[in-house]
Every structure is written in structure tokens, then in C-alpha cells.
Design a protein around this motif. Sequence first.
Motif, mmCIF file in Angstrom:
data_model
loop_
_atom_site.group_PDB
_atom_site.id
_atom_site.type_symbol
_atom_site.label_atom_id
_atom_site.label_comp_id
_atom_site.label_asym_id
_atom_site.label_seq_id
_atom_site.Cartn_x
_atom_site.Cartn_y
_atom_site.Cartn_z
ATOM 1 N N MET A 100 2.604 10.399 -0.914
ATOM 2 C CA MET A 100 1.774 9.210 -0.775
ATOM 3 C C MET A 100 2.607 7.929 -0.764
ATOM 4 O O MET A 100 2.099 6.840 -1.035
ATOM 5 C CB MET A 100 0.718 9.174 -1.877
ATOM 6 N N ALA A 101 3.880 8.052 -0.424
ATOM 7 C CA ALA A 101 4.787 6.901 -0.283
ATOM 8 C C ALA A 101 4.857 6.075 -1.566
ATOM 9 O O ALA A 101 5.031 4.859 -1.512
ATOM 10 C CB ALA A 101 4.368 6.025 0.900
ATOM 11 N N SER A 102 4.764 6.740 -2.715
ATOM 12 C CA SER A 102 4.788 6.003 -3.978
ATOM 13 C C SER A 102 6.106 5.263 -4.170
ATOM 14 O O SER A 102 6.120 4.084 -4.563
ATOM 15 C CB SER A 102 4.521 6.945 -5.152
ATOM 16 N N SER A 103 7.221 5.920 -3.874
ATOM 17 C CA SER A 103 8.523 5.266 -4.040
ATOM 18 C C SER A 103 8.729 4.160 -3.014
ATOM 19 O O SER A 103 9.241 3.082 -3.347
ATOM 20 C CB SER A 103 9.652 6.296 -3.928
ATOM 21 N N SER A 104 8.334 4.403 -1.769
ATOM 22 C CA SER A 104 8.494 3.375 -0.734
ATOM 23 C C SER A 104 7.666 2.141 -1.050
ATOM 24 O O SER A 104 8.101 1.001 -0.830
ATOM 25 C CB SER A 104 8.094 3.930 0.631
ATOM 26 N N ALA A 105 6.456 2.349 -1.577
ATOM 27 C CA ALA A 105 5.611 1.225 -1.952
ATOM 28 C C ALA A 105 6.225 0.451 -3.112
ATOM 29 O O ALA A 105 6.252 -0.788 -3.117
ATOM 30 C CB ALA A 105 4.211 1.717 -2.306
ATOM 31 N N GLY A 159 7.239 3.581 5.992
ATOM 32 C CA GLY A 159 7.211 2.192 6.444
ATOM 33 C C GLY A 159 5.943 1.464 6.040
ATOM 34 O O GLY A 159 5.492 0.570 6.754
ATOM 35 N N VAL A 160 5.375 1.812 4.868
ATOM 36 C CA VAL A 160 4.102 1.221 4.453
ATOM 37 C C VAL A 160 4.189 -0.281 4.227
ATOM 38 O O VAL A 160 3.167 -0.967 4.244
ATOM 39 C CB VAL A 160 3.565 1.907 3.178
ATOM 40 N N PHE A 161 5.391 -0.807 4.025
ATOM 41 C CA PHE A 161 5.566 -2.246 3.833
ATOM 42 C C PHE A 161 5.557 -2.999 5.160
ATOM 43 O O PHE A 161 5.679 -4.228 5.177
ATOM 44 C CB PHE A 161 6.871 -2.529 3.070
ATOM 45 N N GLY A 211 -1.265 -1.942 6.220
ATOM 46 C CA GLY A 211 0.134 -1.945 5.845
ATOM 47 C C GLY A 211 0.594 -3.346 5.445
ATOM 48 O O GLY A 211 -0.208 -4.280 5.319
ATOM 49 N N GLY A 212 1.884 -3.501 5.208
ATOM 50 C CA GLY A 212 2.422 -4.806 4.856
ATOM 51 C C GLY A 212 2.352 -5.089 3.364
ATOM 52 O O GLY A 212 2.318 -4.162 2.554
ATOM 53 N N TRP A 213 2.317 -6.373 3.023
ATOM 54 C CA TRP A 213 2.254 -6.729 1.612
ATOM 55 C C TRP A 213 1.425 -7.993 1.423
ATOM 56 O O TRP A 213 1.196 -8.751 2.369
ATOM 57 C CB TRP A 213 3.650 -6.923 1.017
ATOM 58 N N PRO A 238 0.809 -1.218 0.000
ATOM 59 C CA PRO A 238 0.000 0.000 0.000
ATOM 60 C C PRO A 238 0.838 1.263 0.000
ATOM 61 O O PRO A 238 1.976 1.274 0.477
ATOM 62 C CB PRO A 238 -0.798 -0.106 1.306
ATOM 63 N N GLY A 239 0.253 2.310 -0.549
ATOM 64 C CA GLY A 239 0.815 3.638 -0.387
ATOM 65 C C GLY A 239 0.243 4.277 0.864
ATOM 66 O O GLY A 239 -0.280 3.594 1.753
#
Length: 285
Positions: free
Chosen positions: A84-89, A123-125, A278-280, A8-9
Amino acid sequence: MELIVRVPGSCGELAQGYANGEPFLITCPIDRCAEAVVKDDGLRCIAAGEKSRAALAKTLQYLGVSQFPFSLYVTSELPAGKGMASSSADIGAVAVAVAAACGRAITEREIASIAASIEPTDGVFCRGIVAINYQTGNILHSFGVMPALAIAMFDLGGTVDTLAFHEQYDEAARMYSIDAEQILPLLTPPYTAEKLGAAATHSALAHQRVVCKPQLPALLELGKAFGAVGVNIGHSGTVCGLLFPEHCSLQWLDDCMGPYAAERLAADYMGAASLSGGGWTIERR
């Protein structure tokens, strides 16, 4: 073989500041995702942006794998440069997908370390809501499952380069952003929507001294008139979110409240989202 990993973003952060002398953010994952697909199609195609390619290379290096005999395709529902945490996602999805394709497991902390080596990371992952040092990737605290929230998202205009922002503004943020001693007492069990809203609002308003979002006070007041419990922001982005208890329907936000607020504040309404866990997720075909 086909692997599909979704991460998720976010709609900005629930809070951001300093704790014990180190920077932290508290994640605000939403139900919009980045997706990394690995295929054993013989093409060895890498259809991904620069940061996703860096995540591929760094994950392989970390795993001690010299070759990646698959194709990688990265897509996203998340606009870049908005907070929106696009890169982190993207990075998180790639790291998980590459590890899984290589028959290896990877942990949240390992992903965070890889991500932080590329740029300051969300830390969206991570599963649940967490506090993370966005510079080092050190996961400071896991809050677990929080109350469900409905979020009306607004773009106040422009884009922000995350790396450039932190290079320029981190010292100002250290001086003026919210301190953990002020925010963390609001985030203790039992968690409520009202506590989350108060913590997010406190952090958003404190950050006005670092980067002012002129429409923010009016957005907050308008939101309260419609039953919002608070407002949150992308501290290094242009997105803002009005936070509502879960009983507020996303359809109502999309049809009524969101367009009404956007028109009066000269902002773009980005739609409604739900606070996610969060997470995957991994899908194998």
C-alpha cells in the motif's frame, strides 16, 4: 510554526511490468494517507521510522542544509508490508515537510530520486496517475486525472519486504510480467473505468506467474458478479482491490460486498477507498 504534510498511500498498483527494458509501475493512489508534522517546539524530537529518518537525512543533504532545528512526527493510516506504498508515502511526506520547513521547494522528480535511493519506490507523491521506474525513481509518464473509482480492498495474508522482494523476484518479473505494449493501449484517452479495470486485471493475472495469489481468480469472478470492472494487486504486496465505477457507494462496499467476498475467500476485508489524485497537501498552522 507547525507544518502538516499528507501524502496518499495506494491499493497496490494499476499495473506493473517493463517498458523499453526498464521496470515501471502505474500508481493507484487512494484516500488514505501518511502524515509528516514538523514543529518548532524546541524539542528536536524525531518520532519516525528508519526509512523516514533516512528521508530526513537525504533531503537535508540534497538541500545542502546541515541542521534541522525542528521536531518531526510521522504517522500513517497505511499498514506496512501489504503493498500500500506505506514507505513511499512516509518518505514523500517527510521530504516535502523538511523542504518546506527549510523554506525550500522540492519537485516530484527530486522526491522520487530521494525515495528510490532508499528503496524501490511508488509514485504516490506525484500528482495524478503516473508511470514510474520504481528502481530509479524516473517518472516515465503522467496520465493526469483518471476516472474516479471505488475500490474494495482485501488482504490475502502475510507481509512483504519491498527491498527483499525486488532483489529476489525482479528477474522473474522481467520474464513474465506484463509488457508495456500490452498495457499502455488500454490507458489512452478517453479514459474510462472499464479501460482502467481491463489494464489492471491484465497486469494482475500476468503477475500470477511471478507470485501466485491463489484467491485472485475467484475474487475477480465474484467481483464481476457485483459489477466490478476489474481487479488490481500489490505486485510486491498482499493487497488486492476490486475496482468499481464511481457510482458504487463506499458504504455499500463496506456493508455488503466487501464482507461477503472476504468470508467466501478466506481473506481480510480492509475497507473501501476512492482512487485519489496523488500528490501532497501542506497545512500551515
